[in-house]
Design a protein around this motif. Sequence first.
Motif, PDB file in Angstrom:
ATOM      1  N   MET A   1       0.824  -1.381   0.120  1.00 44.60           N
ATOM      2  CA  MET A   1       0.028   0.131   0.039  1.00 44.60           C
ATOM      3  C   MET A   1       0.849   1.219  -0.005  1.00 44.60           C
ATOM      4  O   MET A   1       0.492   2.082   0.829  1.00 44.60           O
ATOM      5  CB  MET A   1      -0.884  -0.092   1.196  1.00 44.60           C
ATOM      6  CG  MET A   1      -1.959  -1.198   0.990  1.00 44.60           C
ATOM      7  SD  MET A   1      -3.007  -1.320   2.585  1.00 44.60           S
ATOM      8  CE  MET A   1      -4.020   0.135   2.370  1.00 44.60           C
ATOM      9  N   LYS A   2       1.840   1.219  -0.891  1.00 40.53           N
ATOM     10  CA  LYS A   2       2.743   2.422  -1.113  1.00 40.53           C
ATOM     11  C   LYS A   2       2.572   2.725  -2.478  1.00 40.53           C
ATOM     12  O   LYS A   2       2.542   1.977  -3.510  1.00 40.53           O
ATOM     13  CB  LYS A   2       4.210   2.106  -0.744  1.00 40.53           C
ATOM     14  CG  LYS A   2       4.384   1.630   0.601  1.00 40.53           C
ATOM     15  CD  LYS A   2       4.614   2.827   1.630  1.00 40.53           C
ATOM     16  CE  LYS A   2       4.775   2.323   2.966  1.00 40.53           C
ATOM     17  NZ  LYS A   2       3.944   2.396   3.992  1.00 40.53           N
ATOM     18  N   PRO A   3       2.289   4.156  -2.782  1.00 44.79           N
ATOM     19  CA  PRO A   3       2.022   4.658  -4.224  1.00 44.79           C
ATOM     20  C   PRO A   3       3.210   4.255  -5.023  1.00 44.79           C
ATOM     21  O   PRO A   3       4.414   4.248  -4.705  1.00 44.79           O
ATOM     22  CB  PRO A   3       1.824   5.812  -4.039  1.00 44.79           C
ATOM     23  CG  PRO A   3       2.183   6.450  -2.667  1.00 44.79           C
ATOM     24  CD  PRO A   3       2.221   5.149  -2.038  1.00 44.79           C
ATOM     25  N   PHE A  44      -3.246   1.792  -3.086  1.00 47.65           N
ATOM     26  CA  PHE A  44      -3.389   0.678  -3.644  1.00 47.65           C
ATOM     27  C   PHE A  44      -3.182   0.435  -5.170  1.00 47.65           C
ATOM     28  O   PHE A  44      -3.312  -0.657  -5.848  1.00 47.65           O
ATOM     29  CB  PHE A  44      -5.141   0.422  -3.790  1.00 47.65           C
ATOM     30  CG  PHE A  44      -5.719  -0.073  -2.633  1.00 47.65           C
ATOM     31  CD1 PHE A  44      -5.494  -1.481  -2.089  1.00 47.65           C
ATOM     32  CD2 PHE A  44      -6.265   0.699  -1.650  1.00 47.65           C
ATOM     33  CE1 PHE A  44      -5.959  -1.855  -1.134  1.00 47.65           C
ATOM     34  CE2 PHE A  44      -6.610   0.356  -0.352  1.00 47.65           C
ATOM     35  CZ  PHE A  44      -6.928  -0.977  -0.105  1.00 47.65           C
ATOM     36  N   ARG A  45      -2.215   1.422  -5.671  1.00 47.51           N
ATOM     37  CA  ARG A  45      -1.993   1.508  -7.082  1.00 47.51           C
ATOM     38  C   ARG A  45      -2.808   1.431  -8.144  1.00 47.51           C
ATOM     39  O   ARG A  45      -2.750   0.818  -9.119  1.00 47.51           O
ATOM     40  CB  ARG A  45      -0.670   0.676  -7.230  1.00 47.51           C
ATOM     41  CG  ARG A  45       0.492   0.943  -6.228  1.00 47.51           C
ATOM     42  CD  ARG A  45       1.862   0.145  -6.611  1.00 47.51           C
ATOM     43  NE  ARG A  45       2.831   0.698  -5.732  1.00 47.51           N
ATOM     44  CZ  ARG A  45       4.299   0.694  -5.944  1.00 47.51           C
ATOM     45  NH1 ARG A  45       4.492  -0.126  -7.281  1.00 47.51           N
ATOM     46  NH2 ARG A  45       5.172   1.069  -5.245  1.00 47.51           N
ATOM     47  N   ARG A  48      -2.239   5.641 -10.633  1.00 47.50           N
ATOM     48  CA  ARG A  48      -0.744   5.943 -10.748  1.00 47.50           C
ATOM     49  C   ARG A  48      -0.502   7.251 -11.533  1.00 47.50           C
ATOM     50  O   ARG A  48      -0.033   7.030 -12.540  1.00 47.50           O
ATOM     51  CB  ARG A  48      -0.205   4.714 -11.599  1.00 47.50           C
ATOM     52  CG  ARG A  48      -0.665   3.315 -10.696  1.00 47.50           C
ATOM     53  CD  ARG A  48      -0.409   2.280 -11.761  1.00 47.50           C
ATOM     54  NE  ARG A  48       1.214   2.102 -11.566  1.00 47.50           N
ATOM     55  CZ  ARG A  48       1.701   1.069 -10.984  1.00 47.50           C
ATOM     56  NH1 ARG A  48       1.045  -0.127 -10.551  1.00 47.50           N
ATOM     57  NH2 ARG A  48       3.161   0.786 -11.015  1.00 47.50           N
ATOM     58  N   ASP A 186     -20.188   4.810   5.874  1.00 49.23           N
ATOM     59  CA  ASP A 186     -19.866   4.090   4.629  1.00 49.23           C
ATOM     60  C   ASP A 186     -20.489   4.786   3.249  1.00 49.23           C
ATOM     61  O   ASP A 186     -21.367   5.660   3.369  1.00 49.23           O
ATOM     62  CB  ASP A 186     -20.464   2.594   4.603  1.00 49.23           C
ATOM     63  CG  ASP A 186     -19.261   1.712   5.305  1.00 49.23           C
ATOM     64  OD1 ASP A 186     -18.205   2.206   5.542  1.00 49.23           O
ATOM     65  OD2 ASP A 186     -19.546   0.667   5.404  1.00 49.23           O
TER      66      ASP A 186
END
Lengths: 255, 790
Positions: A1-3, A44-45, A48, A186
């Motif tokens: 979870m890193k862009p 979550f990529r 991008r 939500d």
Amino acid sequence: MKPASFEFHRARSRAGAVELLTELADGDPKIIAGGQSLVAMMNFRLARPGHLVDITGIDDMTGIEVDGDRLRIGALTTHRTVEKAGLGVLSAAMRWVGHLPIRTRGTVGGSIAHADATAEWCMLAVLLDARIRVLGPAGSREIAAGEFFHGPFWTALEPDELIVEIVFPWPLPPAALTEYADRKGDFALVAAAVDLDRERTVLGGVGPVPLLVDSLDAEEIAAGLDVRDEPGVSAHYRRGLARTLVRRAVAEASP
Amino acid sequence: MTREPHLHRDGTWVGASVPRREDPRLLTGRGRFVDDIRLPGMLHAAFVRSTEAHARIASVDLSAVREVPGVVAAFSAADLGLHDIVALLDRPLHEFVPTAMPVLAKDKVRFVGEPIAIVVARDPYAAEDGREAAVVEYEPLPPITSDSAALAEGAALVHEEAPRNTLVDVSLFATEGIDEVFAAAHTVVEVRARTGRQNALPLETRGAVAEWDDRDEQLRVHTCTQVPHQVRTVLAASAGLDEKEVRVIVPDMGGGFGLKCVVGREEIATAAAALRLRKPVKWIEDRSEALTASFLAREQRYTVRAAFDADGRIQALDADVVCDMGAYSCYPFTAGIEPLMASAEMPGVYKVPAYRVRGRAVTTNKAPTAPYRGVSRPQYVMVMERVMEKAARALGIDPVELRRRNVITEFPYRGVNDVTYDPGSYKESLDLCEQVLRDEGWFDRRGSDPAIGIGFACFSERTGYGSGAFAQRKMAVVPGFDVSEIRMDLDGTVSVTTGTLSHGQSHETTMAQIVADRLGIPYDKVKIVQGDTDRVLYGWGSFASRSITIGGSAAAASAEKLGERLRVIAAHLMDVDVESTELDGAGGVRAGDRRLSFTEIAEVAYLRSHLLPKDVEPGLSATASFDVGGDGTFSNATHAAVVRLDPGTGGVEILRYVCVEDCGVAINPKVVEGQARGGIAQGIAGALFEEVRYDDAGQPLAASFMEYKVPTAAEIPDVRIEHLETPCAFTANGAKGAGEGGTIGAPAAVLNAVNDALRHTGVELDDTPIPREAIFRALERAAEPALEAR
């Protein structure tokens, strides 16, 4: 979870933002304001962008102003600011937007640009015939909310355009928005907003864009929905929720 | 910081809600969790994970990964050559099939998210970039995504060695003549229930920081585990190291709930990478991995019949339990953890004279399972409480009254499940819980509002499983005892080790309270040492509500031993008989009107040891262990939920929640209440919100909190907690376990309340999480005649 890797730019003015968007056009630039949806998608990529153009430093895109028969809301105005502004249905509807921290960071323009079909701002804009004022390299234009939303995350906005403000008719009619989700905060399973003056309803969660129906009749609206069975949510249930929520919205909007 | 003493009314630390000693650091952000550990030159790991649910691995190509900027190394199973993790039960092959869990997948993947390779890079971003560059070729196999698909004739095999995908198939009990009892019964009720797959969801995800230390000749691993010694054993075996060459250190932990009481693969792979690279490597699981690729729990299917006589007394219970354990058997508990727990304990608080049970664990192409707070008890209690409600309805008896007729009231009670129940307050808790609801007016409100329902859950929970109880489950690795070392330093302060491990339950406070009383010193003069395999003699960690019952008792025993030693030395120094001395409760030893303070005794023990008695060694330390000889001790509780249903949406609002609990003597009532509240929230989550779903291809459908609906504070009601106290006869201070009860009672109470609110509809719901659509449809159908009449 890193862009994935991206370049960060900070715009100092509206024109500067548009210039950056034009200049970086080949590198998939994306505007970031509150980042409440975009950052999660980047982590979550799923998104991008090659460049992020941060517009939060632009000082003349925040605020709410009554201008004759128009209510102008700057695109950088946060949900929380609107919630506290005493603006009838607009303020009341903000309680449905995520949780307090999200409302404190998220912006009106960001929500419109993101174009989630259950987003409160998208529904309110369609319901009340708001106009989306955008700025591009050729100058500014206004797009009717009814023509703005094309599908999930898909709008009439050109890649080099910036949403500057949302313009609602003023005064606001007796109207209300209500939702259902199993959990508070939500995205709604179904959401309904009604305008009693013009006797119209907008539903969220029943199609790819907010659905406008010229009726306040809950039974009729529910029966007319084009919805299908989905895993965990049947068409019957979705219609039932729509019926309930239209009724409740009408009750809330009624004096 | 000086603190006011918060002594209990009897002048003891035990029983007082003293402030948690962990809180100042945790609440001001000065705690140290795994992710807070940053070592010089530290690298970051990410895992290449399977995108297929079930496939042969044709090839793993990491060459492009190694070209990604910032990537330092990438290892597949073949590169690291680690030994598999194998968990065993001491049972014949027709009851238990052993299977191996490789640290990194080798020839086959068995669930989406299974680790295939580890990528090590200069930062976590580059590690994820590297992961994307891996090329894995799969030859897909048919995915097995449900227990029924697993058991189907001719189904593909998740593990080739396990026919019919069955890892465990045990029939623990079968009372002779039980079929005749059913045939002759006045009333037979049946419950078919399915419970959703859940994630225990500790706030802190899994993680590890590992480094090889040349000075200590040790692989040092900081990791958030509930079982550090078991991690050491598996890591040493897997990497081919001596146990002395591995040190596992657990810093502050943000929860575990059982998910961290098994040995994970990623921690081992991270440590192996650090060993290979001779550089520190950190892996922090992200939330998406935590939801899809860690350990899950609770997906079970029950088919249960119960026979009752005309008075509502249960005569027999017949149960079939199938647990979907996912892709692998967890170490050390195995895939037997859930079916064996359900089979062994299902009769619960009720006097069940005849019992038959079959428990199975099936393997499927889903993320594997681990124990999760309560382990099967939230499920079988829910089923038993549905049995009681259905019987009450069928017989026209008030459901609380029906329970009253069936609960065990005389102790010790020898159950049909070969377990001896020590004294509890089953009936008393029912009575008090009902009384609280009556006093608060909830029965009146139910009477005037058909949308309101009230549901009860009465249960007990075996806590403090000793080695005997685990051996009965036929675990090959038998947890149970705890051993504690205590040391008094020159200034009279005390350090005491525990093999248990607080991951949020405040053992630093509660164990200190226990020890402080034993020695008669303030509780902040006692330091608890835990979670370090070099500093703690041995330990089984914390799970199964064992910490206070077993770890606390071991700490008490070591403190008592130290107390005796202090008396022996003091007696010698004062020249009196040991028998005439006693600890004076104020940091000294007294004999008549003479007294020596602990510091005076310590001075002799350390600095003037020539004055010690001949047979007493220098220093002030002691070691003691504790095990529960019998069947453990049973905590108990009655929970009640009051709900209101929304006919327009099927929505459920919990209006009130009452918990009457009895965990024996509460060492620290505030801590007990915290455990109960948190547990109840997790139980409500299971009843109404959380489920890890998979599609037919075995793709997990919950990869973020958008899909995995963990309840927030907005969904959790105010909880009223009342305490009863039935002391345990064989633990220190009479304490019973308190860690899991909240989670156990809540699903049953909420499900029964929802069904009570559906009483006018003829519909009963037995599955969790309860689908709102089912509630909506039930109420809609019930309202139809009314609409027509209008």
